[in-house]
Structures are given as C-alpha cells and as structure tokens.
Write a protein that holds these residues in place. Structure first.
Motif, PDB file in Angstrom:
ATOM      1  N   GLY A   1     -29.985  26.896   6.243  1.00  0.00           N
ATOM      2  CA  GLY A   1     -31.209  26.401   5.629  1.00  0.00           C
ATOM      3  C   GLY A   1     -31.073  24.916   5.370  1.00  0.00           C
ATOM      4  O   GLY A   1     -29.971  24.412   5.125  1.00  0.00           O
ATOM      5  N   ALA A   2     -32.171  24.191   5.484  1.00  0.00           N
ATOM      6  CA  ALA A   2     -32.083  22.747   5.302  1.00  0.00           C
ATOM      7  C   ALA A   2     -33.400  22.158   4.856  1.00  0.00           C
ATOM      8  O   ALA A   2     -34.471  22.661   5.183  1.00  0.00           O
ATOM      9  N   LEU A   3     -33.294  21.087   4.086  1.00  0.00           N
ATOM     10  CA  LEU A   3     -34.409  20.216   3.741  1.00  0.00           C
ATOM     11  C   LEU A   3     -34.218  18.917   4.508  1.00  0.00           C
ATOM     12  O   LEU A   3     -33.094  18.459   4.654  1.00  0.00           O
ATOM     13  N   PHE A   4     -35.286  18.307   4.980  1.00  0.00           N
ATOM     14  CA  PHE A   4     -35.111  17.048   5.700  1.00  0.00           C
ATOM     15  C   PHE A   4     -36.303  16.135   5.479  1.00  0.00           C
ATOM     16  O   PHE A   4     -37.416  16.578   5.169  1.00  0.00           O
ATOM     17  N   GLN A   5     -36.047  14.868   5.640  1.00  0.00           N
ATOM     18  CA  GLN A   5     -37.105  13.856   5.646  1.00  0.00           C
ATOM     19  C   GLN A   5     -36.715  12.744   6.607  1.00  0.00           C
ATOM     20  O   GLN A   5     -35.607  12.217   6.537  1.00  0.00           O
ATOM     21  N   THR A   6     -37.619  12.404   7.502  1.00  0.00           N
ATOM     22  CA  THR A   6     -37.445  11.258   8.397  1.00  0.00           C
ATOM     23  C   THR A   6     -38.627  10.325   8.186  1.00  0.00           C
ATOM     24  O   THR A   6     -39.775  10.757   8.239  1.00  0.00           O
ATOM     25  N   GLU A   7     -38.339   9.049   7.940  1.00  0.00           N
ATOM     26  CA  GLU A   7     -39.407   8.079   7.714  1.00  0.00           C
ATOM     27  C   GLU A   7     -39.215   6.883   8.638  1.00  0.00           C
ATOM     28  O   GLU A   7     -38.121   6.321   8.724  1.00  0.00           O
ATOM     29  N   LYS A   8     -40.280   6.528   9.326  1.00  0.00           N
ATOM     30  CA  LYS A   8     -40.281   5.346  10.180  1.00  0.00           C
ATOM     31  C   LYS A   8     -41.063   4.272   9.446  1.00  0.00           C
ATOM     32  O   LYS A   8     -42.293   4.347   9.317  1.00  0.00           O
ATOM     33  N   THR A   9     -40.369   3.276   8.933  1.00  0.00           N
ATOM     34  CA  THR A   9     -40.989   2.267   8.075  1.00  0.00           C
ATOM     35  C   THR A   9     -41.486   1.053   8.849  1.00  0.00           C
ATOM     36  O   THR A   9     -42.206   0.227   8.306  1.00  0.00           O
ATOM     37  N   ASP A  10     -41.093   0.943  10.110  1.00  0.00           N
ATOM     38  CA  ASP A  10     -41.530  -0.191  10.931  1.00  0.00           C
ATOM     39  C   ASP A  10     -42.198   0.329  12.191  1.00  0.00           C
ATOM     40  O   ASP A  10     -41.851  -0.062  13.309  1.00  0.00           O
ATOM     41  N   ALA A  11     -43.159   1.221  12.010  1.00  0.00           N
ATOM     42  CA  ALA A  11     -43.823   1.823  13.161  1.00  0.00           C
ATOM     43  C   ALA A  11     -44.821   0.852  13.778  1.00  0.00           C
ATOM     44  O   ALA A  11     -45.419   0.021  13.088  1.00  0.00           O
TER      45      ALA A  11
END
Length: 736
Positions: A564-574
């Motif tokens: 099981g996993a929690l994740f977050q990916t954020e692209k701040t310079d899209a």
C-alpha cells in the motif's frame, strides 16, 4: 545464473549482507516485486509480481526477483523505497496478453494515449498521470522512438512509479517502464505454441534454448500473428518477430551476451470513431456507433513499424563484492504510415454537411495523416557496483556512466488521398482512391545527445533501518533543423526504510525528475508542446518532485505480498503558453495525488492472486493555452480510479481455471474538461488443461460482456476503440 538462495526459514537475507552474484541469483524470480509504497498523500497500490512456485505438489518455494537484473537497484523489492509493479511472463500468458498495450490496458494506475500524425501511433502510456512514451526501457536502456512492442521475447515488465530521473535520466515524471528480455541459460528446453481465435486471429510463438558449450548457450524466440482485431471489421494485424541471443561465460566471473531483435508491424491503422462536434457541444461523450464499423480507408491506409535492436552485454565480477557491467545498444526504428483521421472537422454549425449524429444523413470527414520517420540510436551504459562496509554499516552501491546519441530522419510524403466525406452511420471503408504517394529524400530532422553520471546506494544501518540515496547529473543536447539547446541538470532521490518485522517494511521516499525541451524530438515535432526553433532554445527543463509513503508485507510464508502506498507528484515548472506573445513558458503547475493498493502471490498451493487498485487526483493548478485558462481543472487523459483483479485456481491436477475484472473510471479528453471518455468494466476468463506433462491447451475469453470501451482520444478529435469480445484457444508443447 541458475542457483537460488533461500534461508532455511524461508526468509531472504538483506541485500547488503549478500555478495553481488548471490544477491542477483537470490532475487531472480519474484513474487515480492510488486508495488512499492510511495507517496506523500495517499495509500498507493503497488502490484507485486505473482509468486512463482516450484511444483513439488506438497511444497511451494518462493524466491525473490532482482528487478530487471538492473544494478541501479541496490536492494531487493521489499527494501526498495518506491512503487514497482512487476508482471511476469506467466501472468501475461494466463491473461492472454500479446502486446505491451494489452498488458498496460489491464494495469491499474496506467491510461493510454493516442497519436494522430504529429504524435505518431504506437505505445503511449500515462503512468501516474504523466506521459511515459519516452520512458520505455529495454533491459534498463532507453528505447527511444515510439513503436508497438510485443511480449514474445519478454521475461517480465517492470513499472517503476514516481519521479525517477535519478535512475533513468530525463523524463520519468510519473514513472518508467522496463521490458526485461529473455536470455540464454544453461539448460535445454523448447516451448512452441499456436493459437486461433475469434475474427480469424491467430498467433504462433517459439522459445528454444540450447547449451553450445560448458558455459555458453543459444536462445531463439520467434513470433508471427495475423487476423482481425476483434470487434473491428477490416482492422487487421500482421506482426512478426525474431530474437536470437548468444551467451558466453554463464556461471563464470566473466559473461558476454549478444542479442538481436527485429519486430515488424504491418497492420491496418485504426483511429476509431469521430468524437467532438462543434455543432453538438451538448454531447460530451463519443457518439453511439456500431463498434464493428471501420472509419478508415481499407484501400489506402497502411502502417509499417520496425524495431531493430542490437545489444552487447558484458559483465565481470572482480570479486564477491565488486562487479562491472557494460551495455552497448544500437536501435533502428521506422514509423511509416498513411492513416485516416475520422473527425467532425468539416461539420461546423451553419455550414458544411449535416453534423447531427441523430439523423440518417449524418456525416463525418476523413483526413489523411501520412508519416515517414526513422531513428538511429547508439547508447552505452557502464555500471560499477558492489558492496562494502564502514564499521557496522553495510553498503550496496552502483555508480554509472551513460553516453548516448539519437538521430531522427524524415521523408516527405505527398499525394495522399484528399479529405473526403462519408456517412456517419454507414461508412464505406472500401472506397477506391486514385492516389500515388511520392516520397522526398531522407533528410536529417534532428538529434539528441546525452552524457550522464549517477550514483545510487542502499546502506543498512541496523537490523531495522536502511537508507537509500541517489544522484544523477545529465547533460542533454538537442538540435533540430533550425536550432540547438544544451541543458545540464541534477536529479535526486532519498528513502528511509524501517523494518518492524523481518517480513515487512515501512518507507518514506523523495525523488525528482526533469523534462528538458526536445526530449521527445524523435516522436513528434518537439517536446510536450514545445516545437522546434526558438521554442527549443528558450525553454528550460520542467521540474517535478515526488513523495511516497508506503508499506509492504510478505505473508503466508512469504508466498503472498501485500502493499500500500500514498504518493504525490508535482510539476512546478510545467509548460504553458503566454496569452499575449504565444511563447511557451514555465508558468504552469500540476499535481497528482493518489493511493495504490496491491496483493500478489499464492494464497494456497492451488490458489494464486494478482490485484491492484489506484485512486488519483490529477489536478491542474495553473495552465494557460492562448487565452484559455484551465486552473483548477482535471488533467486530461487520466482516470481517477482504476483497478484489476486476476485469480487462478487449480481445480484438478491437470485443470486450472482463472478469471478477473479490470475497471477504469471516466477520463477527460481535453484540457477544458468538456469531453469525456466513459469508464468501463471488463471481465476476462481462462481455463488450461494439461493433456500430458508436455502438452497443454488454454482457452482465453477476454471482454466477456463485449463492453464498449475506448482506449484513448487525441484531445477529443476522435476516440480509439478497444477490442470487443474475443476468444483464443492456444496449444502449447514443451520439452526439455
């Protein structure tokens, strides 16, 4: 290597305590390589590979799997602080998969995309919300140009989730996909299969291995298939592949493997049905049409896709604690096609032919999409890896160097059929067209050069704690016919693993990725909306960061893995578009948060399970395209929910039955979130009967309910139709 390492109590030793050769052998086949657990906001599923059982009737032996035989992974899956979904050859066979697209279609957390000319057709997966078509690897080496991959020469498919540029270099925002090929072994065996199914579809494969000396072996894999795509009249498949490999020095300190693969697709391209209609903005889903009808041109359209791969792999063990691995890879590809794009482009409100898809006179337009694009890539990777100790701390490390050059070539194609209009409800794909394709000269369209240095380590601090860290420096140069750009960037990863028990782990990890302008130059006109010329020159790399928080547990004597996993990916310079100047900028921002759950392995000696569930929140935080603002909307092409369950049970010593379901939620097909590809549920089943020890029959029935599904859409212009209900009976003969 053929030996395996299992502790007397069934537990695997920590990686840092094993010498490299023993370590790789101990983790050659896994049921534990499922899904890691990652993220900062969710409980993400990671799908573990199905446990491979040694059949002694009364005993079940489970051993681990060294991920892709890739030295960049410095710990076994249970101690790797990220989500890794592994699908082995046995699972793919059970489910009746024949291509990478078949496998990914039933894998949670992945959605498919479509090309339409500027973006070529071929495998276009989205992993955790981000496109990964340029993040497909073969044996850990990047496979550059888009094509359609078959699975006939694959041991497994490994999907590494989360930002992974520290492992793979440029890209890898949502993850990457590694195709692990079959290699020679020091035993004699052969596996020949032939299958026939619905719509005249057939497939034959052969896998043979022969020792040629005390430490050398030859392996040959062959494949040929044909027939129609189930539920799509006239859409044919014509595919063949050959993959010989020769190994020297097996089970010695110095090993050399020579591999070649040629896969060719000569099929009828199919872009599905027309979708969005300017005259019917109230209709947000594809029109209800007969799925069997083909909206292309049977007398004009064609597709030729070639993938030719040559590999030289050299390995040497200096000692039990130090090894060297060097890989040379040369790839030639060709994407050559003329296909019809069915749309309502010529059906506009107040002019043109009737646009309503409710009346008998409704029409659509076919437009030609021709392309001839070839690539030529040469890549070298060198890894020095092993282990050492500093006091009580055990270190397992890999330091590597990668150098690559990828060239792209075009030929113009003129003389394709002009756009024509046809009946929406009764299209005629058999129309004759008076046309002749005229080709221009082969010209260079651009090239990409890379140089990379990386270091990855897992340190076992104590019995309970491990630390994983990695860094990579990339120098990326891209040029097209009008401009040139050079970027240099670092990417990082770090993870902390806590083992509350020998059969479980908790971890927290952080990783980054970079997407430089021009990274997919060989696939379209540019990279993620960046074309050529000044836009390549003026746009810096996009930056992303990913968090994962997860747990993994091996139960029932290490036969069943739960993750099981929690994740977050954020692209701040899209990338975004300035509404005043039209220039591409880095003012965009998007984020994917999610939860993954997975279960894989053997519940009993007779009962196996592979299951996963993914929930994602793919949010556009800031994005402009011209005068349109999409802040706060959902990222296109991505389903919020997806899941898959597959289970098999050995009813009798000679009879195994299995079945499962795959579901996917709604996806938006455009940035404005006004066009929707409906969600679906698909049911599959299989039965295998072992007539003798060497001969078996397997029946697969996929999409049992004949669900109408759409694989993908190109920004809502058209919707690519998934195969309908199908069956295939396969006979397999094995001998050794």
């Amino acid at each position: 290597m053929t030996h395996r390492h299992v502790e007397a109590d069934g537990a695997l030793q920590p990686a840092a305590l094993l010498p490299p050769e023993t370590f790789r052998s101990a983790f050659r086949r896994t049921a534990l390589a499922g899904a890691a657990i990652g993220g900062a906001l969710g409980l993400a599923p990671v799908h573990a590979q199905e446990a491979e059982r040694a059949v002694d009737l009364d005993t079940v032996e489970v051993v681990g799997h060294w991920i892709g035989e890739n030295p960049k992974f410095t710990a076994p899956p249970v101690n790797t602080p990220r989500t890794v979904t592994t699908l082995d050859e046995g699972l793919m066979r059970e489910r009746g998969a024949m291509s990478l697209q078949d496998v990914l279609r039933t894998t949670p957390g992945i959605t498919l995309g479509a090309g339409e000319g500027g973006t070529p057709v071929g495998d276009r997966p989205f992993v955790r919300g981000y496109e990964a078509s340029t993040d497909i690897f073969i044996d850990g080496v990047r496979d550059y140009a888009r094509g359609s991959h078959d699975i006939f020469n694959l041991e497994s498919i490994e999907i590494i989730k989360g930002a992974s540029s520290a492992f793979t270099g440029r890209g890898g925002t949502g993850g990457s996909i590694n195709l692990q090929t079959k290699r020679p072994r020091l035993d004699t065996f052969a596996d020949v299969s032939a299958g026939y199914g619905s719509d005249g579809q057939w497939r034959a494969t052969a896998d043979g291995n022969l020792p040629v000396s005390r430490n050398g072996a030859l392996r040959l894999n062959l494949m040929k298939m044909g027939g129609e795509v189930p539920g799509r009249d006239g859409v044919t498949v014509d595919r063949w592949g050959v993959a010989p490999s020769l190994a020297f020095g097996l089970e010695t300190a110095t090993r050399l493997v020579l591999q070649y693969s040629h896969v060719q697709n000569d099929d009828m391209p199919d872009l599905g049905i027309p979708f969005s209609n300017a005259a019917r903005p109230e209709r947000t889903t594809p029109p209800k049409l007969d799925r069997n009808k083909f909206y292309g041109r049977l007398n004009a359209d064609f597709r030729e896709n070639e993938l030719k791969t040559s590999t030289i792999l050299f390995e040497h063990d200096f000692s039990d604690s130090l090894s060297l691995r060097n890989v040379w890879r040369h790839v030639d590809t060709l994407n050559h096609y003329l296909m019809s794009r069915p749309t309502f482009d010529n059906c506009t409100a107040g002019s043109g032919p009737p646009c309503s898809d409710e009346g008998p006179d409704a029409q659509f337009s076919r437009a030609s999409r021709p392309r001839w694009r070839a690539t030529d890539s040469l890549i070298n990777q060198t890894d020095l890896y092993g282990r050492f100790a500093t006091g009580s701390v055990e270190h397992s490390y890999s330091v590597g160097l990668e150098v690559g050059r990828e060239r792209i070539y075009n030929r113009s194609m003129s003389g394709a059929p002009a756009t024509d209009i046809d009946s929406l409800y009764d299209p005629d794909p058999h129309r004759a067209y008076d046309h002749r394709i005229v080709y221009g000269d082969r010209t260079a369209a651009g090239q990409v050069r890379t140089r990379s240095l990386y270091f990855i380590e897992t340190a076992q601090i104590s019995e309970r704690f491990l630390v994983n860290a990695g860094a990579r420096r990339d120098i990326f140069e891209v040029e097209d016919t009008s401009d040139y750009r050079k970027d240099a960037f670092w990417n990082w990863q770090a993870g902390l693993i806590y083992k509350p028990a020998s059969n479980g782990s908790l971890y927290l990890s952080y990783s980054t990725s970079s997407n430089p302008a021009g990274e997919n130059l060989g696939q379209g006109g540019g990279a993620d909306g960046v074309g050529g010329g000044a836009q390549i020159r003026d746009v810096d790399p996009e930056k992303s960061r990913s968090w994962e928080l997860g747990t993994k547990w091996d139960l029932l004597g290490n036969r069943l893995s739960l993750t099981g996993a929690l994740f977050q990916t954020e692209k701040t310079d899209a990338r975004s578009t300035d509404p005043l100047t039209g220039d591409v900028t880095l003012d965009g921002n998007n984020r994917v948060r999610g939860v993954e759950l997975g279960a894989a392995g053997a519940i009993t000696d007779r009962w196996n399970l592979w299951a996963g569930y993914t929930w994602m929140d793919p949010e556009v935080i800031a994005y402009r395209s011209g005068n349109n603002v999409f802040d706060g909307l959902q990222m296109k092409f991505i389903a919020r929910q997806s899941g898959s369950v597959w289970t098999t049970y050995q009813l009798l010593p000679a009879l195994t039955v299995g079945g499962g379901a795959t579901w996917q939620g709604d996806r938006y097909a455009n940035d404005a979130n006004t066009l929707v590809l409906p969600g679906w549920v698909r049911y599959d089943a299989m039965a295998r009967y072992d007539v003798t020890r060497d001969f078996s029959l397997q029946l697969n029935v996929n999409n049992i309910s004949d669900e109408e599904m759409y694989d993908a859409s190109h920004v809502g212009l058209f919707a690519v139709v998934s195969p309908g209900r199908s069956w295939m009976l396969t006979a397999t003969y094995r001998f050794d």
